[in-house]
Design a protein around this motif. Structure first.
Motif, PDB file in Angstrom:
ATOM      1  N   VAL A   9       0.752  -1.156   0.019  1.00 43.92           N
ATOM      2  CA  VAL A   9      -0.224   0.048   0.059  1.00 43.92           C
ATOM      3  C   VAL A   9       1.021   1.230  -0.118  1.00 43.92           C
ATOM      4  CG1 VAL A   9      -1.848   1.312   1.171  1.00 43.92           C
ATOM      5  CG2 VAL A   9      -1.738  -1.281   1.349  1.00 43.92           C
ATOM      6  N   ILE A  10       0.552   2.113  -0.850  1.00 47.28           N
ATOM      7  CA  ILE A  10       1.386   3.337  -1.058  1.00 47.28           C
ATOM      8  C   ILE A  10       0.579   4.596  -0.322  1.00 47.28           C
ATOM      9  CG2 ILE A  10       2.430   5.084  -2.434  1.00 47.28           C
ATOM     10  CD1 ILE A  10       2.940   2.918  -4.518  1.00 47.28           C
ATOM     11  N   GLY A  11       0.930   5.044   0.779  1.00 43.14           N
ATOM     12  CA  GLY A  11      -0.131   5.984   1.356  1.00 43.14           C
ATOM     13  C   GLY A  11      -0.710   5.340   2.567  1.00 43.14           C
ATOM     14  N   ALA A  12      -0.172   6.082   3.910  1.00 44.97           N
ATOM     15  CA  ALA A  12      -0.931   5.580   5.371  1.00 44.97           C
ATOM     16  C   ALA A  12      -1.928   6.517   5.530  1.00 44.97           C
ATOM     17  CB  ALA A  12       0.084   5.345   6.223  1.00 44.97           C
ATOM     18  N   GLY A  13      -3.007   7.131   4.771  1.00 45.40           N
ATOM     19  CA  GLY A  13      -4.270   7.778   5.182  1.00 45.40           C
ATOM     20  C   GLY A  13      -5.269   6.838   5.459  1.00 45.40           C
ATOM     21  N   VAL A  30       1.457  -7.974   4.237  1.00 40.22           N
ATOM     22  CA  VAL A  30       1.120  -6.348   3.831  1.00 40.22           C
ATOM     23  C   VAL A  30       2.220  -5.612   4.205  1.00 40.22           C
ATOM     24  CG1 VAL A  30      -0.613  -4.695   3.922  1.00 40.22           C
ATOM     25  CG2 VAL A  30      -1.319  -7.031   4.007  1.00 40.22           C
ATOM     26  N   ALA A  31       2.549  -4.471   3.368  1.00 37.08           N
ATOM     27  CA  ALA A  31       3.498  -3.707   3.901  1.00 37.08           C
ATOM     28  C   ALA A  31       2.661  -2.207   3.425  1.00 37.08           C
ATOM     29  CB  ALA A  31       4.832  -3.479   3.299  1.00 37.08           C
ATOM     30  N   ILE A  32       3.018  -0.979   4.151  1.00 37.18           N
ATOM     31  CA  ILE A  32       2.477   0.200   3.769  1.00 37.18           C
ATOM     32  C   ILE A  32       3.609   1.053   3.965  1.00 37.18           C
ATOM     33  CG2 ILE A  32       1.535   0.561   6.158  1.00 37.18           C
ATOM     34  CD1 ILE A  32      -0.666   2.107   4.958  1.00 37.18           C
ATOM     35  N   ALA A  33       3.617   2.099   2.818  1.00 34.14           N
ATOM     36  CA  ALA A  33       4.815   3.137   2.687  1.00 34.14           C
ATOM     37  C   ALA A  33       4.083   4.515   3.192  1.00 34.14           C
ATOM     38  CB  ALA A  33       5.442   2.874   1.422  1.00 34.14           C
ATOM     39  N   ILE A 134      -0.975  -4.216  -5.656  1.00 39.07           N
ATOM     40  CA  ILE A 134      -0.553  -2.698  -5.166  1.00 39.07           C
ATOM     41  C   ILE A 134      -1.716  -1.817  -4.992  1.00 39.07           C
ATOM     42  CG2 ILE A 134       0.722  -0.801  -5.688  1.00 39.07           C
ATOM     43  CD1 ILE A 134       2.673  -2.754  -7.149  1.00 39.07           C
ATOM     44  N   LEU A 135      -1.963  -1.264  -3.786  1.00 36.02           N
ATOM     45  CA  LEU A 135      -2.907  -0.223  -3.813  1.00 36.02           C
ATOM     46  C   LEU A 135      -2.358   1.147  -3.519  1.00 36.02           C
ATOM     47  CD1 LEU A 135      -6.022   0.371  -2.972  1.00 36.02           C
ATOM     48  CD2 LEU A 135      -5.361   0.181  -0.610  1.00 36.02           C
ATOM     49  N   ILE A 136      -2.904   1.867  -4.368  1.00 39.98           N
ATOM     50  CA  ILE A 136      -2.626   3.479  -4.099  1.00 39.98           C
ATOM     51  C   ILE A 136      -3.362   4.168  -3.532  1.00 39.98           C
ATOM     52  CG2 ILE A 136      -1.905   5.517  -5.503  1.00 39.98           C
ATOM     53  CD1 ILE A 136      -1.338   3.633  -7.828  1.00 39.98           C
ATOM     54  N   ALA A 137      -3.078   4.857  -2.279  1.00 41.74           N
ATOM     55  CA  ALA A 137      -3.805   5.559  -1.487  1.00 41.74           C
ATOM     56  C   ALA A 137      -3.256   6.796  -0.810  1.00 41.74           C
ATOM     57  CB  ALA A 137      -4.454   4.826  -0.279  1.00 41.74           C
ATOM     58  N   VAL A 138      -2.550   7.485  -2.067  1.00 44.98           N
ATOM     59  CA  VAL A 138      -1.666   8.703  -1.620  1.00 44.98           C
ATOM     60  C   VAL A 138      -2.527  10.328  -1.472  1.00 44.98           C
ATOM     61  CG1 VAL A 138       0.078   7.907  -2.663  1.00 44.98           C
ATOM     62  CG2 VAL A 138      -1.319   9.247  -4.190  1.00 44.98           C
ATOM     63  N   GLY A 139      -4.017  10.026  -1.388  1.00 46.14           N
ATOM     64  CA  GLY A 139      -4.827  11.166  -1.016  1.00 46.14           C
ATOM     65  C   GLY A 139      -4.872  12.459  -2.033  1.00 46.14           C
ATOM     66  N   GLY A 140      -4.866  13.588  -1.609  1.00 51.39           N
ATOM     67  CA  GLY A 140      -4.625  14.754  -2.416  1.00 51.39           C
ATOM     68  C   GLY A 140      -4.065  15.684  -1.768  1.00 51.39           C
ATOM     69  N   ARG A 141      -4.023  16.790  -2.194  1.00 50.78           N
ATOM     70  CA  ARG A 141      -3.139  18.005  -1.562  1.00 50.78           C
ATOM     71  C   ARG A 141      -3.748  19.393  -2.048  1.00 50.78           C
ATOM     72  NH1 ARG A 141       0.042  16.983  -6.137  1.00 50.78           N
ATOM     73  NH2 ARG A 141       0.717  19.002  -7.328  1.00 50.78           N
ATOM     74  N   PRO A 142      -3.802  20.324  -1.374  1.00 54.01           N
ATOM     75  CA  PRO A 142      -4.350  21.744  -1.692  1.00 54.01           C
ATOM     76  C   PRO A 142      -3.686  22.388  -2.826  1.00 54.01           C
ATOM     77  CG  PRO A 142      -3.033  21.967   0.424  1.00 54.01           C
ATOM     78  CD  PRO A 142      -3.123  20.500  -0.170  1.00 54.01           C
ATOM     79  N   VAL A 143      -4.132  23.032  -3.843  1.00 54.35           N
ATOM     80  CA  VAL A 143      -3.507  23.653  -4.857  1.00 54.35           C
ATOM     81  C   VAL A 143      -3.859  25.188  -4.941  1.00 54.35           C
ATOM     82  CG1 VAL A 143      -5.402  23.097  -6.357  1.00 54.35           C
ATOM     83  CG2 VAL A 143      -3.282  23.210  -7.520  1.00 54.35           C
TER      84      VAL A 143
END
Length: 457
Positions: A9-13, A30-33, A134-143
């Motif tokens: 998992v990419i992203g621990a949100g 499972v691993a999470i980065a 693979i799970l992508i869970a990297v969220g968002g960011r303000p712009v």
């Protein structure tokens, strides 16, 4: 082929945490980065610290209201440093708590940035690892919009770490983030000017919610400048000079928040290396650009069959509970032998402004587009009982949207105290397909605001 992990998992949100723990409970390795604090936007710089700021901003009005009930409240003063530092300590406590939950679940936490090398290989830190899924869970960011002087602008990220309380803050943006921070800062005693590009805030919400919140915020002291565009920001001796479109006078403030939306946090993730497709998400207006999101199907699967994505980095609904539900549905489907989808229909949401608002289901406008003249609406607008002694001119709005052909409740909307708590319960009934007759047959709890939903005629 043997892989290092069954799931990486990419992203621990919120979404990544939920998915990793659920998958591990089924026996997956499972691993999470995560390169930041564990917890994601919601815990670190979103829902939790923001709601704590909301709570803090409500005390001045409570002090004033107490006089109507006979209480004598003395002078009050906000210790800004204490306020901000205690919120930060709570955020860090929650982050450590989530790390403990991962350890208890047997999920390996890798505190490093992760990028995709190919559909099964991830570069994390100074090594490469492989994973079956693979799970992508990297969220968002303000712009920020691309306008002159935006280097002086704050985003929602920095609002939780302001070293000093601004006397006057200008806020650009009509979405829920701008609206909530305008209410918070006004409640904390700041002068607040909110700049919006149209005549009403919260595009996409029911019109009664939009007008109810905007009128209430104006009543509490937020100054709105409508139908305005920001052209540039300059540093001047008095603070920041915000130049607006020609028909509006410039604003001088000592802080400026650009609350103009969030974008998926997928830059430099290596999506192209793994062949993961993206789709555009639109922003309108000068200085705004079209931003990409990860395209997923109803099972959170991307264009690569072994790569999935959940939460704010996708083209679905960007809400914390949605990301959690998507993550758990993914884990159940891929590791729990229980194939299921997360339903994105009738998802309730709230705006923690002052006044507060919450909603579930279709707006009146959406219902009319879908059902035409068959749509019926029931609404009430009144001063809540609490304010019968305070003298404040506060208003609560409750509203139901009905399909006249079937009597089914299509949407419920509320502006007023505890709106989120009330609508959460009503969301269950709408999810179950309740009718107006079901509401009418329900005995209300008196005296309460919630009972107004079962007495609408």
């Amino acid at each position: 082929m043997n892989y290092d992990y069954d799931l990486f998992v990419i992203g621990a949100g919120s979404g990544g945490l939920a998915a990793s723990k659920r998958a591990a409970s089924y026996g997956a390795k499972v691993a999470i980065a995560e390169q930041d604090l564990v917890g994601g936007t919601c815990v670190i710089r979103g829902c939790i610290p923001k709601k704590l700021m909301v709570y803090g901003s409500r005390f001045p009005q409570l002090f004033r209201n107490a006089a109507g009930y006979g209480w004598r409240v003395g002078e009050s003063e906000l210790n800004w440093e204490h306020f901000i530092s205690t919120i930060d300590r709570e955020v860090r406590r929650l982050s450590r708590l989530h790390i403990g939950f991962l350890e208890k679940a047997g999920v390996e936490l890798i505190p490093s940035r992760a990028t995709l090398v190919d559909p099964h290989t991830i570069e994390v830190g100074d090594r490469k690892v492989t994973a079956n899924k693979i799970l992508i869970a990297v969220g968002g960011r303000p712009v920020k919009p691309d306008l002159p002087g935006m280097e002086y602008a704050l985003t929602s990220n920095e609002m939780f770490h302001l070293p000093a309380q601004p006397k006057h803050i200008a806020i650009l943006g009509a979405g829920y983030i701008g609206v909530e921070f305008a209410s918070i800062m006004c409640g904390l005693g700041c002068e607040v000017t909110q700049i919006i590009r149209r005549d009403l805030i919260l595009r996409g919400f029911d019109r009664d919610i939009r007008t109810g919140i905007q009128d209430g915020m104006t009543h509490h002291g937020v100054k709105f400048i409508t139908n305005a565009e920001v052209e540039k920001i300059e540093r001047v001796s008095e603070g920041l000079k915000i130049k607006l479109s020609e028909e509006h006078q410039p604003i001088i403030a000592d802080a400026f928040l650009a609350a103009t939306g969030r974008i998926p946090n997928i830059d430099s993730l290596g999506l192209e290396n793994a062949g993961v497709e993206i789709v555009p998400t639109d922003e309108e207006g000068p200085g705004y650009v079209t931003n990409p999101a990860i395209a997923v199907d109803d099972y959170s699967q991307t264009s690569q069959p072994n790569i999935f994505a959940v939460g704010d980095c996708t083209d679905k609904i960007n809400l914390t509970p949605v990301a959690i539900a998507e993550g758990r549905a993914f884990a159940d489907t891929e590791f729990g032998n229980h194939r299921r989808q997360m339903s994105h229909e009738n998802v309730p949401s709230a705006v923690f402004s002052h006044p507060e608002a919450a909603t579930v289901g279709l707006t009146e406008e959406q219902a009319q587009e879908k059902y035409g003249d068959a749509v019926q609406t029931y609404r009430a607008r009144f001063r809540p009982l609490f304010h019968s002694l305070t003298g404040d001119d506060e208003k609560t709005i409750v509203k139901l949207v009905i399909d006249g052909n079937t009597d089914k409740v299509l949407g419920a909307h509320m502006v007023g105290e505890y709106a989120a708590e009330v609508i959460q319960g009503i969301a269950i009934t709408i999810k179950m397909g309740a009718t107006k007759k079901d509401f009418d047959a329900t005995v209300g709890i008196h005296p309460s605001t919630a009972e107004e939903f079962v007495t609408l005629r």
